[in-house]
Structures are given as structure tokens and as C-alpha cells.
Design an enzyme around this catalytic site. Structure first.
Site, PDB file in Angstrom:
ATOM      1  N   HIS A 253       3.542  -2.256 -15.607  1.00  0.00           N
ATOM      2  CA  HIS A 253       2.098  -2.518 -15.620  1.00  0.00           C
ATOM      3  C   HIS A 253       1.625  -2.782 -17.055  1.00  0.00           C
ATOM      4  O   HIS A 253       0.808  -3.664 -17.295  1.00  0.00           O
ATOM      5  CB  HIS A 253       1.326  -1.310 -15.070  1.00  0.00           C
ATOM      6  CG  HIS A 253       1.518  -1.038 -13.614  1.00  0.00           C
ATOM      7  ND1 HIS A 253       2.055   0.134 -13.139  1.00  0.00           N
ATOM      8  CD2 HIS A 253       1.253  -1.786 -12.509  1.00  0.00           C
ATOM      9  CE1 HIS A 253       2.087   0.107 -11.809  1.00  0.00           C
ATOM     10  NE2 HIS A 253       1.618  -1.049 -11.400  1.00  0.00           N
TER      11      HIS A 253
ATOM     12  N   LYS B 262      -1.902   3.197   1.392  1.00  0.00           N
ATOM     13  CA  LYS B 262      -1.161   4.146   0.547  1.00  0.00           C
ATOM     14  C   LYS B 262      -1.799   5.526   0.506  1.00  0.00           C
ATOM     15  O   LYS B 262      -3.025   5.636   0.523  1.00  0.00           O
ATOM     16  CB  LYS B 262      -1.089   3.601  -0.888  1.00  0.00           C
ATOM     17  CG  LYS B 262      -0.182   2.394  -1.001  1.00  0.00           C
ATOM     18  CD  LYS B 262      -0.047   1.934  -2.437  1.00  0.00           C
ATOM     19  CE  LYS B 262       0.929   0.763  -2.499  1.00  0.00           C
ATOM     20  NZ  LYS B 262       0.989   0.186  -3.849  1.00  0.00           N
TER      21      LYS B 262
ATOM     22  N   ARG C  17       6.347  -9.906  -9.471  1.00  0.00           N
ATOM     23  CA  ARG C  17       7.675  -9.475  -9.903  1.00  0.00           C
ATOM     24  C   ARG C  17       8.787 -10.276  -9.268  1.00  0.00           C
ATOM     25  O   ARG C  17       9.713 -10.705  -9.912  1.00  0.00           O
ATOM     26  CB  ARG C  17       7.863  -7.986  -9.577  1.00  0.00           C
ATOM     27  CG  ARG C  17       6.937  -7.070 -10.361  1.00  0.00           C
ATOM     28  CD  ARG C  17       6.855  -5.717  -9.732  1.00  0.00           C
ATOM     29  NE  ARG C  17       6.329  -5.840  -8.373  1.00  0.00           N
ATOM     30  CZ  ARG C  17       6.356  -4.902  -7.466  1.00  0.00           C
ATOM     31  NH1 ARG C  17       6.909  -3.747  -7.747  1.00  0.00           N
ATOM     32  NH2 ARG C  17       5.841  -5.098  -6.274  1.00  0.00           N
TER      33      ARG C  17
ATOM     34  N   SER D 142       6.050   1.821  -8.624  1.00  0.00           N
ATOM     35  CA  SER D 142       5.675   3.233  -8.766  1.00  0.00           C
ATOM     36  C   SER D 142       6.487   4.090  -7.790  1.00  0.00           C
ATOM     37  O   SER D 142       6.899   5.201  -8.137  1.00  0.00           O
ATOM     38  CB  SER D 142       4.178   3.393  -8.517  1.00  0.00           C
ATOM     39  OG  SER D 142       3.463   2.617  -9.434  1.00  0.00           O
TER      40      SER D 142
END
Ligand code: COA
Length: 169
Positions: A20, A44, A96, A134
Site C-alpha cells: 500500500h 470483510k 497487483r 493483508s
């Protein structure tokens, strides 16, 4: 007319990683002002409460000498509304791998539908952070693996503390 180019970097940041921060640095090179927005993704269930995620980001910015350039806030609502309140011209997101594409494409088009003036700009992190997330960091930390290369020192410290406390899980 205010010509300052403000952008918002939204995400869950549970927790922030060096990937990040890599995206953030690229954003700093391109825009006048960046605001990190800790937003809610209903899919989430974050490990860290929003206030602690904010604290970890502030610590990381300080550690990397970026605290003068970047602001962090939490927001519970539509990200397009937050961006509009701020006068932001764009959202920045990291891309990504190909696997990010479909989800990002869907979000970018929905946000554009909600506010046609707001752009989404995708930036690619350094290759060593391409497979970082994460969740994978939390998974490695849970089993006592070394995460030093991938997260700011404060994040590493908090993850170790969480997983050493049996009440966490
Ligand atoms: N380096 C390392 N990891 C990265 C990364 C990078 N450069 N870029 C993304 N990731 C990881 C994150 O760590 C995260 O990992 P995880 O899934 O294991 O937690 C994952 O990629 C993607 O997460 P993130 O970038 O935090 O996005 P998100 O999908 O959790 O966040 C919001 C989406 C919060 C931006 C979105 O739900 C939102 O805008 N919410 C507000 C409400 C709203 O407007 N909804 C409508 C949206 S169309």
C-alpha cells in the site's frame, strides 16, 4: 478555481502493508494531495477496528517520513460522496495481478456511474509486492512467520501482540 489535484486512496487497510505504501509513494509523485480513506467493504470482517487501522497508518506515514504529505480519515458511506466532499478528482487503487482486474473494473465502473466526474487511476506496485495482501500477512503472522519485509514496524509489532494473545482468535 482551485487547481490543486486531490486524490483519495480508499481501502480496508486491515492492516496497511508496504505494498500500500508503495502505491502511496507513486501517488505522491503524481498528485498534489492524497487522502487515505479507510472505508467499509461489507464483504470483510476486519481484524483491527477502524480507529486502530488509522493509528497504524499514521504511525507508518511517520516512520516513512510521509506524514506531512498524506492525510488519513475513516468514512462510512459511498466513496464517491467522500471524494466529492473533498473536491477530489480521482481515486487511486493498486493493481497487483490480473486477478484484481475484474473486481476493480466492476468497482471503477460503478463509481463512474455514481459520479461521472470522478476518475479511478490504477498504479502498479513494485513486483515484490505483487502477491501481497493483508490476509496473507495475517496468515503468516498467525503462524509466527517473518513479515518484517512486508509491513511497517508498528504493524508487525501489533500483529505479533495480537497473535500472542489467545483471546484474539
Ligand atoms: N499491496 C498489498 N496489498 C494490496 C495492495 C497493495 N498495493 N493493493 C491491494 N491490496 C490488498 C489489500 O491488502 C486487500 O487484501 P485483503 O483482501 O486480504 O484484505 C485487497 O488487496 C483489496 O483490498 P483493498 O484495497 O483494501 O480494497 P477493498 O476491496 O477491501 O476495499 C473499498 C474496497 C473499501 C474501497 C470499497 O468497498 C469501497 O469503496 N467502500 C465504500 C462504500 C462504497 O462506495 N461502495 C461502492 C463501491 S463501488
Amino acid at each position: 478555481m482551485n487547481s490543486e489535484k486531490i486524490v483519495v486512496y480508499p481501502g480496508t487497510f486491515d492492516p496497511i502493508t508496504n505494498g500500500h505504501l508503495d502505491i502511496l509513494r507513486r501517488g505522491i509523485d503524481l498528485f498534489d494531495r492524497i487522502v487515505i480513506c479507510i472505508a467499509a467493504n461489507p464483504a470483510k470482517a476486519p481484524m483491527f477496528p477502524a480507529a486502530e487501522r488509522l493509528e497504524m497508518i499514521q504511525e507508518a506515514l511517520k516512520e516513512k517520513g510521509l506524514n506531512g504529505q498524506v492525510k488519513v480519515e475513516t468514512f462510512d458511506g459511498l466513496i464517491v460522496d467522500y471524494a466529492q466532499e473533498l473536491g477530489a478528482i480521482a481515486l487511486i487503487r493498486g493493481l497487483r495481478a490480473v486477478s484484481d482486474f475484474e473486481y476493480e473494473f466492476q468497482m471503477a465502473l460503478m463509481n463512474r456511474h455514481l459520479n461521472s466526474h470522478l476518475h479511478t487511476v490504477y498504479l502498479m506496485p513494485k513486483d515484490e509486492y505483487t502477491y501481497l495482501s493483508s490476509s496473507i500477512i495475517k496468515n503468516v503472522a498467525r503462524h509466527g512467520g517473518d513479515i518484517k519485509r512486508f509491513v511497517p514496524a508498528g504493524v508487525e509489532r501489533r500483529l505479533i501482540a495480537k497473535y500472542n494473545n489467545p483471546e484474539v482468535e
